[in-house]
Structure formats: structure tokens, C-alpha cells
Design a protein around this motif. Structure first.
Motif, short mmCIF file in Angstrom:
data_model
loop_
_atom_site.label_atom_id
_atom_site.label_comp_id
_atom_site.label_asym_id
_atom_site.label_seq_id
_atom_site.Cartn_x
_atom_site.Cartn_y
_atom_site.Cartn_z
N UNK A 1 0.84 -1.20 0.00
CA UNK A 1 0.00 0.00 0.00
C UNK A 1 0.87 1.25 0.00
N UNK A 2 0.81 2.06 -1.06
CA UNK A 2 1.66 3.26 -1.11
C UNK A 2 1.45 4.18 0.09
N UNK A 3 0.21 4.23 0.62
CA UNK A 3 -0.06 5.13 1.75
C UNK A 3 0.79 4.79 2.97
N UNK A 4 1.18 3.51 3.08
CA UNK A 4 1.99 3.08 4.23
C UNK A 4 3.28 3.90 4.29
N UNK A 5 3.93 4.07 3.13
CA UNK A 5 5.23 4.75 3.11
C UNK A 5 5.05 6.25 3.33
N UNK A 6 3.91 6.78 2.84
CA UNK A 6 3.63 8.21 3.09
C UNK A 6 3.43 8.47 4.57
N UNK A 7 2.58 7.65 5.19
CA UNK A 7 2.27 7.87 6.61
C UNK A 7 3.52 7.63 7.46
N UNK A 8 4.23 6.53 7.20
CA UNK A 8 5.41 6.25 8.01
C UNK A 8 6.51 7.27 7.74
#
Ligand code: ACM
Length: 626
Positions: free
Chosen positions: A404-411
Motif C-alpha cells: 500500500x503506497x499510503x503506508x510509506x507516506x504515513x510512516x
């Protein structure tokens, strides 16, 4: 409280039972009958299923929280009981603390708390006495722990304390914070201390005692601080305990065995206030330890403010009935809440630095993230089968999804803030206990595995390694390096370059990681986890998955035994692990952590030849507690 829960365990359950049987008897000592809909409870020994259960039905499990539905129309009369037999437990409890820690009834008029007794042993089982420590022995009246590498004192004297000086002010303040009832180590009649620099081993110091003065020779700022703390300790012991004296003539020369002398502290499972954390750091300084590994996040709580993601603490730092994160451990139905603001964390970092202690922040990932997943949507695959795996602590689908690309954004946002607060070269990104079935029911994760050529046997470990390598790159982009638990070497692993791994799963892991080229901190659960029971007695408290860590075992454990000489990795140091599932109060924290923390501190500092078990037993009661 008019409701009382009596709980007992028997090894004989139904034939299909894994862990034996719990028998729960809820007594109604109140004047009126109660009509409960359900019983909610947290138990360290979890209920695997309601196979064979009598007297209730299992409705929900979430970590250690369970909700059991009452039989229809159940009425517990005044003076009456509700009896439940539970057959299918996840494992066998080993002592009184591994059963139900908190319970309450759900009724039409709200929740009613239940006084919860200890888990009773099987009927007729022997109750061994708690293993007491032996009588200690001191050969020299020197109240110093960790013990120095060399002590040559020819004459002792009654305590005078130390003369007032700017050099000693900071350490005297530390002493006052730690021992607010003790006499000050500074006094009008105290001996003057002169500081000077010389070539000594890193962090080394020497103390030369004469009746007129004490000369502190030090290698560097750390050595100077260690020497001053040693002086304060010596005077404190002599001023408060008649067994101890101050050296009149002679020399102490000293330096630490390991560069990394750490304590890990879990504030996710049971929150500790920032004042308590500050005191824990003071305690480390008094032990001449120099690393504070702050376990800031876990399934059960997200404890650090990330201003760009307010839900992380708004939702992820609270547990309670009706909330996304349910009560756990000894929580009442209202749960618990707590987190540190950026300002508080920064102040803690500065406080630790003033005492020579570096703070290593840990944001545990990709597993152990129920608190983050509860707060922020979009970090798992919407097409993943819900509850398709459970972590060892009983959390459903608790890992962020590497596809999930959002994982790297949030982290990435999380790391930005973490790097703003914490100046340490290393950031600990966990990596532990990802369930081996994780992501296997996620089409997106399986597509990622195919594309990367890592599908098939061991796919979860390989996806995890892919994820950790990407996080390592994100750390490097922020000028930092990766620290992680030993699983970071699994599935192909992360690069050993710049990386520090913490060997926890077994004593053998340290050597394994070194052979794989990693620098390592030895923190084996078998010896250095402070939440393990310190006794085999049923009457002890603590967990036991890694066995029993008696004080003597913790003290005597030799971290360098059996290490390879030809490995490219190095043993950088050792660390105590203070996991807090069992540490619901400060009293419990102290009961579990001491004196084993002092034992780890002495092993981290003192060469094996200078260690002495009976001396340690005699000296450890001098150490401060939380
Ligand atoms: C750990 O004890 N899960 C690192």
C-alpha cells in the motif's frame, strides 16, 4: 465491590483442550440480583475458542480482551454465583499472575467491576516458597554498583561526604531526585574533589583518595560523569547504611566493558507518565548505563505525538470500552490513555543527554501496529480477508501492508517527526513478531511478491525484509540508520551496513546475527527480559515464554560466551528489556525490574572476573527504584 471473581486453573480440560481448564466463579455478594449480558475480561492466558466452554459463549477476542456472552436470562441471585468453565486455552499458565487480570459485567444499567483474585493453582498442587535471595556478602565496605574494574583501598573512614563545588552540583541534584529522604552527599565538612583529564580507556575514570582530597582523573566527559556518580554513590552508601565507609587512602580505576549499556522500556502496553520516564532515566544514570530504548508504539497504544497525524494519539493512545482499542491487561472497563507531546519528548531527550544517556526511539513496524491501523485508514489491503492471521498476542491483521503506497507516506511523516525530536544516529523500527501468515490473504501483497520474484514458501518473511529495506532507505534519506529486532535479519534481511540488531529470541541469536555480519546488542528474553518470572513458584508473578529469569541467572549470564571470533559483526553491548504487560503499576514495575536491572547494569559495565554474585546481592538494595 460486591462482585468477586474466583479463578482456578487445572491441567485437565476437555480432551481437545490445548491448555487445560479455567474455572471462573463470579460471586454476587451484593444485596440485589444481577442480570448480566456479558462478562468482559483481560487474561494473559488467552481463550483460543469456546470449544467445550460451559456457562458462557465466546463473542469476541482482541489481544488479551475477551467478551463472553451470558446464557439468556442468567440471573446471579444475591449470594449466588455464575460459574464458567473454559476448556480451550492458548497455553498453560505457569503462575498466579497469568490468568485474568481484570473483569467486569455488562448489564442494562452499565458495567459493574469485579474484584479479580489471583489465578489459583490446581487443587492440591504444592506451593513452593518464593525463591529468596541468599544473604549477601561484602568484603570491602564500598557501596558501588556496577563494581569497578580495580579497587585498591588501604584505609577506610567514616563518611564525610564531598565538598560543595560546581563540578558536583549536577550529580548532587541527581542524588537528591533519586533519594529525596537521604542526607545530601555534599557537606560543609566534605572532602574536596579535583578533576583532571588524562589518557584512559573511553569513558574511563580513576579516583585517588587521600585524607585531604579526592582526585578524579577522567578520559572524557563521560568518564568524568561516571567518576562523579561513583563518588556520590560511595558517599550515599556510607551516609545511609552502617555497613559502608568512604575510602581514606587508595585508588579505584575503572572503565566500562561495553559501549552500549541499555534499558528498553515499553510504555505502550502500560503507559508511564513523562515524570516516571524521567525518573527511569535518572535511575539509568545512577547505574552508569548510557542508552534508553523507548518503546513508544505497539498494538495497545501509540504514545508519541505526531502533529501531522493527530489521530495517532487522538485514537491510538486511548483504550476503553466502546473505543477502537479495547481495555487490556489490568485496565478497568474505562481503559487507560496517555501519550507524550513533542515538547515533553524533546525535554526528555535533553534531560537524558545531560546525564550522558542517548535515547533510542522505537516505532515498531510492520507488525505490532493495531494502534496505528485503528487511527489511520488505508494502510491495509481492502481486499485482504479480515482476521486472516493473528499475532502471537492475539491481534487480528495487525501489520501494515507493504503493497500500500499510503503506508510509506504515513510512516515517512512519522519518521519526519521522530527525527525532529530524537537526534540519535539510530532509529529503531522494530520488525519483530510479524505473524508468518501475514499478507498471504492480501491480493495486493501477493501481486507485489510476484513482481519482486519472492512469492512462494517464506513469502511473508521476504515481504517483511523488502519492507524493512525500504524503511532503511527512508531512514538513510533522513540521515539516520536502522536499529531493529533480530527478525530484521530474516527473509533475506536488511543490509548490515550501519545497522544495529537486538538479539532477543534466544541466547544463540547474538552469534547468528554476528555471523551474518551485523553489529548486535544482546538482550535475550531468557536472561534479560524483566517481565519474565524470576521464580518457578506458582506464587511468583511474570510471564514465562522464555523460561524463568532468576536474579542469579540474569546476573550470571555471560553474553560473550560462545560468540564467533571470525565474524564480521560485533557485540556492541547488552540491554534489559522492560516489557510492560504485567507492569500495571509502579509497584509492580519495581517488583519485576529490581534488582535484575542492576544485574544487567553490572554485567554491561564490569568485566566478568570482577563480578561477584554475593556482593551484588548485598549491594543491589542500595539502588534507587522508580
Ligand atoms: C520482542 O520481545 N517482541 C522484541
Amino acid at each position: 465491590m460486591t462482585l468477586v471473581l474466583e479463578q482456578s486453573w487445572s491441567p485437565d480440560g476437555a480432551p481437545q483442550s490445548k491448555g487445560g481448564m479455567f474455572r471462573l466463579t463470579i460471586h454476587n455478594h451484593g444485596p440485589a440480583p444481577i442480570h448480566p449480558h456479558a462478562l468482559c475480561l483481560s487474561s494473559m492466558t488467552r481463550i483460543a475458542s469456546d470449544t467445550g466452554m460451559e456457562g458462557a459463549r465466546l463473542d469476541r477476542r482482541f489481544g488479551n480482551f475477551h467478551r463472553l456472552i451470558a446464557p439468556k436470562d442468567l440471573l446471579i441471585a444475591a449470594g449466588g454465583v455464575w460459574v464458567i468453565r473454559i476448556m480451550d486455552l492458548t497455553h498453560e499458565p505457569k503462575n498466579r499472575s497469568q490468568g485474568i487480570m481484570a473483569a467486569w459485567l455488562e448489564t442494562d444499567t452499565g458495567e459493574i467491576p469485579i474484584l479479580t483474585g489471583d489465578l489459583e493453582p490446581p487443587p492440591g498442587a504444592p506451593r513452593e516458597a518464593l525463591a529468596a535471595l541468599p544473604e549477601g556478602r561484602i568484603e570491602q565496605p564500598l557501596g558501588l554498583l556496577p563494581w569497578p574494574q580495580q579497587v585498591e583501598i588501604s584505609e577506610w573512614a567514616a563518611p564525610r561526604g564531598l565538598a560543595f563545588s560546581a563540578d558536583l552540583a549536577e550529580i548532587a541534584a541527581l542524588h537528591q531526585r533519586l533519594f529525596p529522604f537521604a542526607r545530601s552527599v555534599l557537606s560543609r565538612d566534605g572532602r574536596p574533589v579535583t578533576c583532571q583529564r588524562a589518557a584512559l580507556p573511553p569513558e574511563g575514570y580513576a579516583l585517588d583518595f587521600t585524607p585531604e582530597r579526592i582526585t578524579l582523573t577522567h578520559a572524557d566527559a563521560a568518564g568524568r560523569r561516571h567518576g562523579l556518580i561513583a563518588l556520590a554513590q560511595i558517599s550515599h552508601a556510607a551516609l545511609t547504611d552502617p555497613r559502608f565507609r568512604e575510602p581514606l587512602r587508595g585508588r579505584i580505576s575503572d572503565h566500562p566493558r561495553f559501549a552500549w549499556r541499555g534499558m528498553h522500556m515499553d510504555v505502550a502496553r502500560n503507559f508511564r507518565t513523562i515524570d516516571e520516564v524521567r525518573r527511569a532515566v535518572d535511575i539509568l544514570a545512577w547505574h552508569r548505563m548510557n542508552r534508553f530504548h523507548w518503546h513508544l508504539t505497539d498494538d495497545e497504544g501509540w504514545r508519541i505525538e505526531i502533529p501531522a497525524l493527530p489521530a495517532l494519539t487522538g485514537i491510538g493512545a486511548r483504550r476503553g470500552t466502546g473505543l477502537p482499542l479495547l481495555p487490556q491487561y489490568a485496565d478497568p472497563s474505562s481503559g487507560q490513555a496517555g501519550h507524550y507531546s513533542m515538547a515533553e519528548a524533546r525535554a526528555l531527550v535533553a534531560h537524558a543527554a545531560s546525564l550522558g544517556i542517548e535515547v533510542l526511539p522505537e516505532i515498531d513496524m510492520p507488525g505490532h501496529l493495531t494502534s496505528l491501523l485503528a487511527a489511520i485508514p488505508g494502510l491495509t489491503d481492502p481486499d485482504e480477508v479480515p482476521d486472516s492471521y493473528r499475532s502471537i498476542q492475539g491481534y487480528p491483521n495487525n501489520a501494515v501492508n507493504p503493497a500500500m503506497p499510503a503506508v510509506y507516506e504515513v510512516l515517512g511523516t512519522v519518521l519526519d517527526t521522530v527525527c525532529e525530536i530524537f537526534p540519535s544516529r539510530l532509529v529503531h523500527l522494530g520488525g519483530d513478531e510479524v505473524d508468518p501468515r501475514s499478507w498471504q490473504q492480501s491480493p495486493a501483497a501477493m501481486r507485489l511478491a510476484e513482481a519482486e520474484g519472492i512469492a512462494g514458501e517464506g513469502v511473508t518473511h521476504r515481504l517483511q525484509a523488502l519492507f524493512m529495506r525500504r524503511m532503511h532507505q527512508m531512514l538513510k534519506a533522513r540521515g539516520r540508520e536502522l536499529a531493529g529486532w533480530d527478525e530484521c535479519a530474516d527473509g533475506g534481511g536488511v543490509s548490515p551496513e550501519g545497522t544495529l540488531l537486538f538479539a532477543w529470541r534466544s541466547v544463540e541469536k547474538t552469534a547468528e546475527l554476528m555471523r551474518a555480519g551485523y553489529d548486535v546488542i544482546a538482550t535475550p528474553g531468557q536472561a534479560y527480559y524483566m517481565d519474565m518470572t524470576a521464580s518457578d513458584s506458582w506464587d511468583a508473578i511474570g510471564l514465562s515464554w522464555a523460561g524463568t529469569a532468576t536474579v542469579e541467572k540474569t546476573y550470571g549470564f555471560e553474553p560473550a560466551e560462545g560468540l564467533p571470533e571470525d565474524a564480521s559483526g560485533r557485540l556492541i553491548g547488552i540491554q534489559a528489556g522492560v516489557w510492560s504487560e504485567m507492569l500495571s503499576s509502579r509497584a509492580r514495575w519495581n517488583a519485576m525490574v529490581f534488582p535484575r536491572l542492576s544485574a544487567v547494569a553490572e554485567s554491561a559495565w564490569t568485566e566478568p572476573a570482577a563480578k561477584d554474585w554475593l556482593r551484588f546481592v548485598a549491594l543491589s538494595p542500595l539502588m534507587p527504584q522508580l
